[in-house]
Design a protein around this motif. Structure first.
Motif, PDB file in Angstrom:
ATOM      1  N   ILE A 164       0.844  -1.188   0.000  1.00 17.03           N
ATOM      2  CA  ILE A 164       0.000   0.000   0.000  1.00 17.03           C
ATOM      3  C   ILE A 164       0.881   1.239   0.000  1.00 17.03           C
ATOM      4  N   GLY A 165       0.551   2.179  -0.885  1.00 15.70           N
ATOM      5  CA  GLY A 165       1.272   3.444  -0.924  1.00 15.70           C
ATOM      6  C   GLY A 165       0.350   4.601  -0.585  1.00 15.70           C
ATOM      7  N   ALA A 166       0.848   5.550   0.168  1.00 16.90           N
ATOM      8  CA  ALA A 166       0.057   6.723   0.538  1.00 16.90           C
ATOM      9  C   ALA A 166       0.947   7.953   0.470  1.00 16.90           C
ATOM     10  N   VAL A 167       0.350   9.082   0.042  1.00 14.53           N
ATOM     11  CA  VAL A 167       1.111  10.324  -0.059  1.00 14.53           C
ATOM     12  C   VAL A 167       0.136  11.506   0.011  1.00 14.53           C
ATOM     13  N   ARG A 168       0.599  12.621   0.527  1.00  9.31           N
ATOM     14  CA  ARG A 168      -0.198  13.855   0.556  1.00  9.31           C
ATOM     15  C   ARG A 168       0.391  14.826  -0.458  1.00  9.31           C
ATOM     16  N   VAL A 169      -0.460  15.320  -1.355  1.00  6.02           N
ATOM     17  CA  VAL A 169      -0.017  16.260  -2.388  1.00  6.02           C
ATOM     18  C   VAL A 169      -0.919  17.488  -2.345  1.00  6.02           C
ATOM     19  N   THR A 170      -0.457  18.544  -3.017  1.00  9.50           N
ATOM     20  CA  THR A 170      -1.252  19.762  -3.129  1.00  9.50           C
ATOM     21  C   THR A 170      -1.946  19.781  -4.485  1.00  9.50           C
ATOM     22  N   ALA A 171      -3.271  19.894  -4.463  1.00  8.84           N
ATOM     23  CA  ALA A 171      -4.046  19.930  -5.697  1.00  8.84           C
ATOM     24  C   ALA A 171      -5.219  20.881  -5.511  1.00  8.84           C
ATOM     25  N   LEU A 172      -5.412  21.690  -6.522  1.00  9.40           N
ATOM     26  CA  LEU A 172      -6.526  22.651  -6.486  1.00  9.40           C
ATOM     27  C   LEU A 172      -6.486  23.520  -5.225  1.00  9.40           C
ATOM     28  N   GLY A 173      -5.251  23.844  -4.815  1.00  9.60           N
ATOM     29  CA  GLY A 173      -5.082  24.739  -3.693  1.00  9.60           C
ATOM     30  C   GLY A 173      -5.305  24.126  -2.332  1.00  9.60           C
ATOM     31  N   GLN A 174      -5.399  22.803  -2.251  1.00 14.21           N
ATOM     32  CA  GLN A 174      -5.579  22.179  -0.950  1.00 14.21           C
ATOM     33  C   GLN A 174      -4.809  20.873  -0.867  1.00 14.21           C
ATOM     34  N   GLN A 175      -4.628  20.407   0.375  1.00  9.79           N
ATOM     35  CA  GLN A 175      -3.905  19.161   0.610  1.00  9.79           C
ATOM     36  C   GLN A 175      -4.806  17.962   0.290  1.00  9.79           C
ATOM     37  N   VAL A 176      -4.252  17.056  -0.502  1.00 15.16           N
ATOM     38  CA  VAL A 176      -5.021  15.887  -0.938  1.00 15.16           C
ATOM     39  C   VAL A 176      -4.291  14.624  -0.497  1.00 15.16           C
ATOM     40  N   ASP A 177      -5.000  13.735   0.171  1.00 14.50           N
ATOM     41  CA  ASP A 177      -4.429  12.449   0.601  1.00 14.50           C
ATOM     42  C   ASP A 177      -4.753  11.387  -0.437  1.00 14.50           C
ATOM     43  N   LEU A 178      -3.679  10.785  -0.971  1.00 14.67           N
ATOM     44  CA  LEU A 178      -3.851   9.741  -1.981  1.00 14.67           C
ATOM     45  C   LEU A 178      -3.381   8.411  -1.415  1.00 14.67           C
ATOM     46  N   SER A 179      -4.046   7.344  -1.821  1.00 15.21           N
ATOM     47  CA  SER A 179      -3.610   5.999  -1.423  1.00 15.21           C
ATOM     48  C   SER A 179      -4.005   5.011  -2.499  1.00 15.21           C
ATOM     49  N   GLY A 180      -3.211   3.940  -2.607  1.00 19.24           N
ATOM     50  CA  GLY A 180      -3.497   2.928  -3.615  1.00 19.24           C
ATOM     51  C   GLY A 180      -2.702   1.666  -3.372  1.00 19.24           C
ATOM     52  N   THR A 181      -3.050   0.636  -4.103  1.00 18.35           N
ATOM     53  CA  THR A 181      -2.408  -0.669  -3.983  1.00 18.35           C
ATOM     54  C   THR A 181      -1.452  -0.876  -5.155  1.00 18.35           C
ATOM     55  N   ALA A 182      -0.280  -1.428  -4.865  1.00 13.84           N
ATOM     56  CA  ALA A 182       0.720  -1.641  -5.903  1.00 13.84           C
ATOM     57  C   ALA A 182       0.658  -3.064  -6.444  1.00 13.84           C
ATOM     58  N   LYS A 183       0.900  -3.178  -7.725  1.00 10.69           N
ATOM     59  CA  LYS A 183       1.066  -4.480  -8.361  1.00 10.69           C
ATOM     60  C   LYS A 183       2.561  -4.776  -8.447  1.00 10.69           C
ATOM     61  N   LEU A 184       2.967  -5.930  -7.933  1.00 13.37           N
ATOM     62  CA  LEU A 184       4.378  -6.315  -7.922  1.00 13.37           C
ATOM     63  C   LEU A 184       4.610  -7.425  -8.947  1.00 13.37           C
ATOM     64  N   THR A 185       5.527  -7.197  -9.860  1.00 10.85           N
ATOM     65  CA  THR A 185       5.855  -8.207 -10.858  1.00 10.85           C
ATOM     66  C   THR A 185       7.367  -8.273 -11.043  1.00 10.85           C
ATOM     67  N   VAL A 186       7.820  -9.408 -11.572  1.00  9.15           N
ATOM     68  CA  VAL A 186       9.233  -9.595 -11.895  1.00  9.15           C
ATOM     69  C   VAL A 186       9.368  -9.577 -13.407  1.00  9.15           C
ATOM     70  N   VAL A 187      10.151  -8.618 -13.917  1.00  6.68           N
ATOM     71  CA  VAL A 187      10.352  -8.459 -15.352  1.00  6.68           C
ATOM     72  C   VAL A 187      11.847  -8.434 -15.637  1.00  6.68           C
ATOM     73  N   GLU A 188      12.327  -9.468 -16.330  1.00 10.37           N
ATOM     74  CA  GLU A 188      13.741  -9.536 -16.724  1.00 10.37           C
ATOM     75  C   GLU A 188      14.663  -9.306 -15.527  1.00 10.37           C
ATOM     76  N   ASN A 189      14.429 -10.063 -14.478  1.00  7.46           N
ATOM     77  CA  ASN A 189      15.276 -10.055 -13.290  1.00  7.46           C
ATOM     78  C   ASN A 189      15.222  -8.721 -12.543  1.00  7.46           C
ATOM     79  N   ALA A 190      14.173  -7.950 -12.757  1.00  5.38           N
ATOM     80  CA  ALA A 190      13.974  -6.702 -12.031  1.00  5.38           C
ATOM     81  C   ALA A 190      12.598  -6.722 -11.383  1.00  5.38           C
ATOM     82  N   ILE A 191      12.445  -5.956 -10.303  1.00  3.69           N
ATOM     83  CA  ILE A 191      11.170  -5.861  -9.592  1.00  3.69           C
ATOM     84  C   ILE A 191      10.442  -4.607 -10.073  1.00  3.69           C
ATOM     85  N   GLN A 192       9.242  -4.805 -10.548  1.00  3.30           N
ATOM     86  CA  GLN A 192       8.448  -3.697 -11.068  1.00  3.30           C
ATOM     87  C   GLN A 192       7.313  -3.389 -10.098  1.00  3.30           C
ATOM     88  N   VAL A 193       7.218  -2.122  -9.703  1.00  2.00           N
ATOM     89  CA  VAL A 193       6.172  -1.671  -8.777  1.00  2.00           C
ATOM     90  C   VAL A 193       5.293  -0.667  -9.516  1.00  2.00           C
TER      91      VAL A 193
END
Length: 261
Positions: A164-193
């Motif tokens: 789970i990722g969460a971050v607070r950003v400024t949008a439309l002149g106010q503080q916005v709390d964002l959150s979401g779920t990450a998809k984790l995959t392995v691509v060519e010996n690398a971890i993709q988030v």
């Protein structure tokens, strides 16, 4: 009366001989056990040195590897030249990835199976020490992931086995709390988030707001190159845990005596 006095010493002599034989067998068995344990310790030291050499060959650093050869007795495995399983722990491993960046693992936990090495190889250090199959696990903690992400204020955690990722950003002149779920995959010996289903928790679900959210989700995308590890270990899978991303590595038919691996 004479016969009674003649048989008693014979019985005592018989018992004495039996006790002597038992003691001799115990000494022999004890000596064999000590020799077996000494040989096991010697072989574990040889394997630890080989792993340490490969760590250095990858320009990585670690504390001294800890090696345990499973199975008893050890001597039968030596004579056969095959070892069913060897458990190796590499503490405090720091391995390079790319662009002078590094990944630190508190411990790289390795299980090497079907190890083939002759007695002469272990004794002289020359020859092949071949591992049929290697699996390993290590955890990349969340502070490291945030640093690799390069986005200030991002918080990463695990919930129900998902990142789970969460971050607070400024949008439309106010503080916005964002959150979401990450998809984790392995691509060519690398971890993709890749973060999906990112939502603004304190703004209405409008197209303009969603554009802001989607732009932030793209900025939170992360590709983690595989760390350069000993024993030709490659990334196989990754899962989110409370402590960080648990990465499973693997390799087949690895020669521990090939220092450049």
């Amino acid at each position: 009366m004479a016969e009674v006095y003649e048989t008693a010493p014979r019985r005592r002599r018989g018992r004495g001989l039996l006790i002597f034989v038992v003691i001799l067998l115990l000494l022999l068995l004890g000596g064999a056990f000590v020799a077996d344990r000494w040989g096991k310790g010697f072989a574990e030291g040889v394997i630890a040195d080989k792993v340490a050499e490969q760590v250095r060959a990858q320009r990585a650093t670690s504390d001294t590897p800890e090696v345990t050869i499973e199975g008893f007795p050890f001597v039968t495995q030596v004579l056969d030249g095959r070892y069913q399983e060897i458990h190796i722990q590499v503490p405090n491993l720091t391995a390079p990835i790319e662009n002078d960046r590094k990944i630190a693992l508190p411990v790289l936990d390795i299980h090497a199976k079907d190890v083939r090495a002759s007695l002469d190889t272990l004794r002289s250090g020359a020859g092949d020490v071949v591992v049929g199959a290697v699996t390993a696990n290590g955890t990349i903690d969340y502070p490291q992931l945030v640093a690799l992400l390069g986005q200030k204020g991002v918080q990463l955690s695990e919930k129900d086995g998902k990142l789970i990722g969460a971050v607070r950003v400024t949008a439309l002149g106010q503080q916005v709390d964002l959150s979401g779920t990450a998809k984790l995959t392995v691509v060519e010996n690398a971890i993709q988030v890749r973060f999906a289903d990112v939502k603004a928790t304190n703004l209405p679900d409008l197209p303009l707001i969603q554009n802001i959210v989607d732009a932030q989700a793209r900025r939170m995308a992360l590709d983690i190159p595989a760390p350069k590890l000993p024993m030709q270990l490659k990334v196989q899978s990754v899962t989110a845990t409370p402590a960080g991303l648990n990465v499973t590595f693997g390799a087949d038919e690895v020669n521990l005596n090939a220092g450049g691996l």
